[in-house]
Design an enzyme around this catalytic site. Structure first.
Site, mmCIF file in Angstrom:
data_model
loop_
_atom_site.group_PDB
_atom_site.id
_atom_site.type_symbol
_atom_site.label_atom_id
_atom_site.label_comp_id
_atom_site.label_asym_id
_atom_site.label_seq_id
_atom_site.Cartn_x
_atom_site.Cartn_y
_atom_site.Cartn_z
ATOM 1 N N HIS A 59 -69.484 -19.212 37.732
ATOM 2 C CA HIS A 59 -68.153 -18.604 37.664
ATOM 3 C C HIS A 59 -67.442 -19.186 36.450
ATOM 4 O O HIS A 59 -67.050 -20.357 36.458
ATOM 5 C CB HIS A 59 -67.368 -18.894 38.947
ATOM 6 C CG HIS A 59 -68.063 -18.425 40.187
ATOM 7 N ND1 HIS A 59 -67.839 -17.186 40.748
ATOM 8 C CD2 HIS A 59 -69.008 -19.020 40.957
ATOM 9 C CE1 HIS A 59 -68.601 -17.042 41.824
ATOM 10 N NE2 HIS A 59 -69.329 -18.141 41.963
ATOM 11 N N ARG A 61 -64.637 -17.924 35.164
ATOM 12 C CA ARG A 61 -63.187 -17.780 35.420
ATOM 13 C C ARG A 61 -62.417 -16.965 34.383
ATOM 14 O O ARG A 61 -61.224 -16.732 34.572
ATOM 15 C CB ARG A 61 -62.524 -19.160 35.566
ATOM 16 C CG ARG A 61 -63.116 -20.070 36.625
ATOM 17 C CD ARG A 61 -63.054 -19.469 38.001
ATOM 18 N NE ARG A 61 -63.391 -20.445 39.041
ATOM 19 C CZ ARG A 61 -63.845 -20.131 40.238
ATOM 20 N NH1 ARG A 61 -64.030 -18.851 40.555
ATOM 21 N NH2 ARG A 61 -64.119 -21.057 41.138
ATOM 22 N N ASN A 91 -66.215 -12.039 39.982
ATOM 23 C CA ASN A 91 -64.941 -12.217 40.702
ATOM 24 C C ASN A 91 -63.880 -12.871 39.811
ATOM 25 O O ASN A 91 -63.266 -13.875 40.158
ATOM 26 C CB ASN A 91 -65.138 -13.012 41.996
ATOM 27 C CG ASN A 91 -65.728 -14.390 41.765
ATOM 28 O OD1 ASN A 91 -66.359 -14.650 40.741
ATOM 29 N ND2 ASN A 91 -65.540 -15.277 42.721
ATOM 30 N N HIS A 229 -77.531 -18.481 46.844
ATOM 31 C CA HIS A 229 -77.242 -19.801 47.447
ATOM 32 C C HIS A 229 -77.724 -19.972 48.893
ATOM 33 O O HIS A 229 -76.926 -20.168 49.814
ATOM 34 C CB HIS A 229 -75.764 -20.142 47.333
ATOM 35 C CG HIS A 229 -74.789 -19.026 47.606
ATOM 36 N ND1 HIS A 229 -74.829 -18.236 48.724
ATOM 37 C CD2 HIS A 229 -73.719 -18.594 46.894
ATOM 38 C CE1 HIS A 229 -73.842 -17.367 48.696
ATOM 39 N NE2 HIS A 229 -73.156 -17.556 47.584
ATOM 40 N N ASN A 275 -69.038 -23.079 49.624
ATOM 41 C CA ASN A 275 -69.423 -21.956 50.475
ATOM 42 C C ASN A 275 -70.687 -21.295 49.913
ATOM 43 O O ASN A 275 -70.644 -20.809 48.794
ATOM 44 C CB ASN A 275 -68.286 -20.931 50.534
ATOM 45 C CG ASN A 275 -68.538 -19.842 51.558
ATOM 46 O OD1 ASN A 275 -69.329 -20.026 52.470
ATOM 47 N ND2 ASN A 275 -67.882 -18.706 51.409
ATOM 48 N N ASP A 302 -74.174 -22.260 40.992
ATOM 49 C CA ASP A 302 -72.953 -21.743 41.626
ATOM 50 C C ASP A 302 -71.750 -22.539 41.107
ATOM 51 O O ASP A 302 -70.847 -22.910 41.863
ATOM 52 C CB ASP A 302 -73.031 -21.799 43.151
ATOM 53 C CG ASP A 302 -71.958 -20.934 43.826
ATOM 54 O OD1 ASP A 302 -71.213 -20.232 43.105
ATOM 55 O OD2 ASP A 302 -71.853 -20.985 45.066
#
Length: 422
Positions: A59, A61, A91, A229, A275, A302
């Site tokens: 990620h 961002r 995301n 994951h 998570n 991740d």
């Protein structure tokens, strides 16, 4: 630029190569040799050259949350960790569900990135799980897979149609294994420790229910399913049985799932909150076995940066996620190779040839002549302590701060250019 790496041990899992020799790079490609002198010569004695590491789950961002990470800071962190290619999850804000956002990420990476950045597109518009994204348009713009990562596609019919549709474009669908109703309000693994700590738990079945469903849908559609994951023994067994039935399923895990258990959460350190959550020792053992027998194809970070003020809150309120670019290689070496779980070549395949094959990355994942010169140089004797002040990611949320490592990347080469060296 002409680059020569001399007298180095070369390990290339795809070509089954393990030898000492020279590597020649010209115009960003690996060549057999070149006439004349090199512009730069690297002394490789005592070190190992491997195909550039590929991290298929991160990620970055950007756009939208640049306070946590940017494409520049994220790729710099990746380069430090020996990673030459990163996949970025969609995301962001806005999410990557349209061609202009894909193009923004690619252009920004071209201008500011130290390593290759390959975007993953949203499987559904807005990641809402209702309407499938314009996947053909996204593929043309440059995505390598689709996912609503962070959210499962709850509607089974939509997931079925996504697997059918992406098959036309040979794009894997990356599944986030989490039944949101089962995991609702949970913050760590459900079990003895969650009861002792007074924290709401997330049962293993929250992951396994979705993975089981998605495997069934992959069998029905003959689509390409990649499971993100993996964290539980039950998930490993589901994937193992699916592969025995020749279902088109591949899987990844992350270093924290073969390194840590939920015992570490007892200190209420929010850098142990991710998570899926950390599980039990039997799950760690099953993950290692899955890596050893080929059930789990890839290892990914991740990488999920968060600001210190976000993490410095009550455990219940802190966001999920940890950074991982700068520790993944050393954790693989220390936890899997040094302990004898995997040979060095097999461990490296989880971040080189396997991801390149699964995601159709032409010219990457091997040091074959003519390929792009993405190279990671490893020193097995390189010792260091992972200190907060030395982290180059914009965020510092790692459970491995203070850990001492032996073995890691000492030089990262992307497209024939040295982008990081110790």
């Amino acid at each position: 630029m002409r680059l020569q790496i001399k007298d180095i041990k070369i390990i290339d899992p795809l070509q089954n190569r393990d030898l000492i020799g020279d590597i020649f790079v010209e115009n960003g490609r690996i060549v057999s040799k070149f006439l004349g002198d090199a512009d730069k010569v690297v002394d490789g004695r005592g070190k190992i050259a491997v195909p550039g590491l590929i991290d298929i789950h991160s990620h970055l961002r950007e756009p939208g949350e640049e306070r946590k990470e940017t494409i520049y800071t994220g790729t710099r962190s990746a380069a430090k960790g020996g990673i030459t290619t990163v996949f970025c999850m969609p995301n962001t804000k806005p999410v990557i569900d349209n061609a202009p956002t894909v193009e923004f990420v690619l252009l920004k990476a071209q201008k500011e990135g130290l390593v290759n950045v390959l975007p993953i597109g949203c499987a559904t518009k807005g990641s809402h799980g209702v309407e499938i994204s314009e996947i053909g348009v996204l593929k043309k713009a440059g995505i390598v897979a689709v996912s609503d990562d962070g959210l499962p596609i709850a509607n089974s019919q939509i997931m079925r149609r996504t697997l059918e549709y992406t098959k036309m474009f040979k794009l894997p669908v990356i599944s986030h294994g989490e039944d949101k109703e089962l995991s609702k309000n949970g913050v760590m693994n459900e079990g003895k420790n969650s009861m002792i700590l007074g924290l709401r738990g997330i049962p293993k079945q929250a992951e396994e229910v979705i993975i089981s469903r998605d495997i069934m849908l992959a069998e029905l559609t003959e689509g390409y399913l990649h499971i993100a994951h993996v964290s539980t023994a039950g998930s490993v067994e589901l994937i193992r049985q699916a592969k025995k039935k020749s279902i088109k399923v591949t899987a990844e895990t992350c270093p924290h799932y073969f390194t840590l258990t939920d015992d570490i959460v007892k200190g209420y350190n929010t850098n142990t909150k991710m998570n899926p959550p950390l599980r039990r020792q039997e799950d760690v053992d099953a993950i290692k076995q899955g890596l050893a027998d080929g059930t789990i194809d890839c290892i990914a970070t991740d990488h999920a940066p968060h600001m210190e003020e976000e993490k410095n809150r009550e455990f219940d309120l802190a966001p999920f996620g940890i950074i991982g670019f700068e520790t993944i290689l050393s954790l693989i070496l220390n936890e899997l190779v040094d302990s004898g779980v995997l040979s060095l070549s097999k461990a490296l395949s989880k971040m080189t040839s396997n991801p390149a094959k699964i995601f159709n990355l032409e010219g990457r994942g091997t040091l074959k002549e003519g390929n792009i010169a993405d190279i990671t140089i490893i020193d097995m004797k390189y010792s260091y302590e992972f200190k907060k002040e030395n982290i180059v990611s914009k965020s510092k949320n790692s459970p491995f701060i203070g850990r001492k490592f032996k073995g890691g990347a000492v030089m990262t080469i992307v497209g024939g250019n040295i982008v990081w060296q110790v």
